[in-house]
Design a protein around this motif. Structure first.
Motif, short mmCIF file in Angstrom:
data_model
loop_
_atom_site.label_atom_id
_atom_site.label_comp_id
_atom_site.label_asym_id
_atom_site.label_seq_id
_atom_site.Cartn_x
_atom_site.Cartn_y
_atom_site.Cartn_z
N ARG A 1 -18.36 0.30 25.94
CA ARG A 1 -18.85 -0.53 27.05
C ARG A 1 -18.29 -0.05 28.39
NH1 ARG A 1 -17.07 -5.85 26.64
NH2 ARG A 1 -15.82 -5.54 24.77
N ALA A 2 -17.04 0.42 28.36
CA ALA A 2 -16.44 0.94 29.59
C ALA A 2 -17.20 2.17 30.09
CB ALA A 2 -14.97 1.29 29.35
N LYS A 3 -17.55 3.06 29.18
CA LYS A 3 -18.31 4.24 29.57
C LYS A 3 -19.69 3.86 30.12
CE LYS A 3 -18.19 8.00 27.13
NZ LYS A 3 -18.27 8.98 26.02
N GLN A 4 -20.32 2.88 29.49
CA GLN A 4 -21.62 2.42 29.97
C GLN A 4 -21.51 1.83 31.37
OE1 GLN A 4 -22.89 -0.29 26.89
NE2 GLN A 4 -23.63 1.34 25.55
N ALA A 5 -20.32 1.29 31.71
CA ALA A 5 -20.09 0.70 33.03
C ALA A 5 -19.63 1.74 34.05
CB ALA A 5 -19.06 -0.41 32.93
N GLY A 6 -19.57 3.02 33.64
CA GLY A 6 -19.19 4.08 34.56
C GLY A 6 -17.70 4.35 34.66
N ILE A 7 -16.93 3.78 33.74
CA ILE A 7 -15.49 4.00 33.74
C ILE A 7 -15.18 5.28 32.97
CG2 ILE A 7 -13.26 3.09 32.95
CD1 ILE A 7 -14.38 0.28 33.45
N HIS A 8 -14.27 6.07 33.50
CA HIS A 8 -13.92 7.37 32.95
C HIS A 8 -12.84 7.22 31.87
CE1 HIS A 8 -13.40 11.65 32.82
NE2 HIS A 8 -12.18 11.63 33.31
N SER B 1 -8.32 -4.28 36.51
CA SER B 1 -9.71 -4.51 36.91
C SER B 1 -10.70 -3.96 35.90
CB SER B 1 -9.97 -3.88 38.29
OG SER B 1 -9.76 -2.48 38.25
N CYS B 2 -10.28 -3.01 35.06
CA CYS B 2 -11.17 -2.50 34.01
C CYS B 2 -11.63 -3.64 33.10
CB CYS B 2 -10.48 -1.42 33.18
SG CYS B 2 -10.26 0.15 34.04
N PHE B 3 -10.74 -4.59 32.85
CA PHE B 3 -11.10 -5.70 31.97
C PHE B 3 -11.97 -6.72 32.70
CE2 PHE B 3 -7.56 -3.85 29.70
CZ PHE B 3 -8.00 -3.91 28.38
N SER B 4 -11.89 -6.75 34.02
CA SER B 4 -12.82 -7.58 34.78
C SER B 4 -14.22 -6.99 34.74
CB SER B 4 -12.35 -7.72 36.23
OG SER B 4 -11.14 -8.44 36.30
N VAL B 5 -14.31 -5.66 34.78
CA VAL B 5 -15.60 -4.96 34.75
C VAL B 5 -16.22 -5.01 33.36
CG1 VAL B 5 -16.73 -2.73 35.01
CG2 VAL B 5 -14.99 -3.43 36.67
N VAL B 6 -15.43 -4.69 32.34
CA VAL B 6 -15.94 -4.52 30.98
C VAL B 6 -15.91 -5.82 30.19
CG1 VAL B 6 -15.67 -3.21 28.83
CG2 VAL B 6 -15.13 -2.13 31.02
N GLY B 7 -14.95 -6.67 30.48
CA GLY B 7 -14.71 -7.85 29.66
C GLY B 7 -13.53 -7.62 28.73
N LEU B 8 -13.19 -8.62 27.97
CA LEU B 8 -12.05 -8.54 27.06
C LEU B 8 -12.38 -7.72 25.83
CD1 LEU B 8 -10.89 -12.27 27.27
CD2 LEU B 8 -9.86 -10.30 28.42
N LEU B 9 -11.37 -7.42 25.05
CA LEU B 9 -11.57 -6.69 23.80
C LEU B 9 -12.39 -7.54 22.83
CD1 LEU B 9 -7.90 -5.45 23.41
CD2 LEU B 9 -9.86 -3.93 23.74
N PRO B 10 -13.31 -6.93 22.07
CA PRO B 10 -14.12 -7.71 21.14
C PRO B 10 -13.28 -8.18 19.94
CG PRO B 10 -14.56 -5.37 20.87
CD PRO B 10 -13.64 -5.49 22.06
N GLU B 11 -13.24 -9.48 19.72
CA GLU B 11 -12.35 -10.05 18.71
C GLU B 11 -12.95 -10.09 17.31
OE1 GLU B 11 -10.78 -13.78 20.05
OE2 GLU B 11 -10.19 -12.98 22.02
N GLU B 12 -14.25 -9.85 17.21
CA GLU B 12 -14.90 -9.96 15.90
C GLU B 12 -14.51 -8.85 14.94
OE1 GLU B 12 -18.09 -8.47 18.86
OE2 GLU B 12 -16.30 -9.71 18.85
N TYR B 13 -13.92 -7.77 15.43
CA TYR B 13 -13.50 -6.68 14.54
C TYR B 13 -12.22 -7.03 13.78
CZ TYR B 13 -16.88 -3.57 16.84
OH TYR B 13 -18.03 -2.99 17.31
N PHE B 14 -11.35 -7.81 14.39
CA PHE B 14 -10.06 -8.24 13.85
C PHE B 14 -9.04 -7.10 13.78
CE2 PHE B 14 -6.96 -9.34 10.50
CZ PHE B 14 -6.48 -10.52 11.03
#
Length: 275
Positions: free
Chosen positions: A218-225, A194-207
């Protein structure tokens, strides 16, 4: 402790299938039985999938599928122990993981991103599950990472911190340093799907490199510990695939600047001056 939830372990292979095999073999000794390993080969072109199949099917059930078939993972009632997924090209760390995560993130289960050059102990997965399940809030958990060559040497307590003035990261090497982490290392990153539902997928532009730092921000900004389970031990062979050469340094520097520009653009002049 919710050991009944299924755990999906994702390993991204590129060229070095021998390390991936050793990693998978160590996972097969786990005290947890309710798990599936998904190996995504990132277009290695060296018969990695076939070599892995031949070695692993002597130990457990193995299924080879194409990346387009991953969508069916979420509806399988009795998945094999290991899926081997052939990706057509090297899409990078985040994209390879996202292939699997995107098909699973609606499930009530665990996901463990694990580098192919890791060796885990039989109780590592169980420790991660028990620790994360006991947290009062949604949590992304890292492992205690030790050196494979020197078993007494600690490489990292789960993750690290960002130096916003130099666009660099520093890995935490003591338990005391885990109080306010900026990221959990993608070498061993464990959480509920569910963390990936809250935050979204990993950013692919970094490669390559910094993508888990961005995702954890982004997870921390969403309140995830962010936390570290020091009882969950992994042994690291230390980047046997990408190494520490020019390519790794290029992406580390480029992506660090990209990260700072995204999250603290006001510090870009200071970062460029420091460089």
């Amino acid at each position: 402790m919710t050991l009944g939830r299924h755990t999906w372990v994702i390993i991204v292979n590129y060229l070095n299938w021998q390390d991936t095999l050793e990693c998978a073999m160590s996972l097969l000794e786990s005290t947890v039985r309710n798990f599936t390993i998904v190996v995504v080969d990132n277009g290695s072109g060296n018969h990695s999938i076939e070599n892995l199949r031949q070695a692993l099917e002597q130990k457990c059930s193995v299924s080879i599928i194409g990346s387009e078939e991953l969508i069916s993972l979420s509806v399988l009632s009795n998945p094999p122990r290991i899926f081997l997924v052939q990706h057509s090209h090297n899409a990078g760390f985040a994209a390879a993981n996202n292939l699997v995560i995107s098909s699973l993130r609606s499930q009530d289960g665990w996901v463990w991103l694990l580098n192919p050059d890791m060796i885990v102990l039989p109780d590592t997965m169980q420790q991660l599950i028990a620790f994360t399940d006991q947290q009062k809030e949604l949590t992304v958990t890292g492992s205690l990472v030790k050196s494979w060559q020197d078993k007494n040497k600690t490489i990292m307590y789960g993750g690290g911190k960002v130096n916003w003035n130099t666009a660099t990261v520093t890995e935490v090497v003591t338990a005391a340093g885990t109080a306010n982490l900026d990221y959990i290392s993608g070498a061993s990153l464990f959480c509920h799907l569910s963390c990936f539902s809250v935050v979204g997928l990993l950013p692919e532009e970094y490669f390559l490199v910094w993508e888990e730092t961005d995702w954890c921000q982004r997870a921390k900004q969403a309140g995830i510990h962010l936390a570290v389970c020091s009882e969950a031990v992994c042994y690291d062979k230390i980047s046997t695939v990408i190494g520490k050469g020019f390519l790794a340094q290029y992406y580390y520097t480029r992506n660090g600047l990209f990260f700072i520009r995204r999250y603290k653009k006001d510090k870009m002049n200071r970062v460029l001056f420091a460089a």
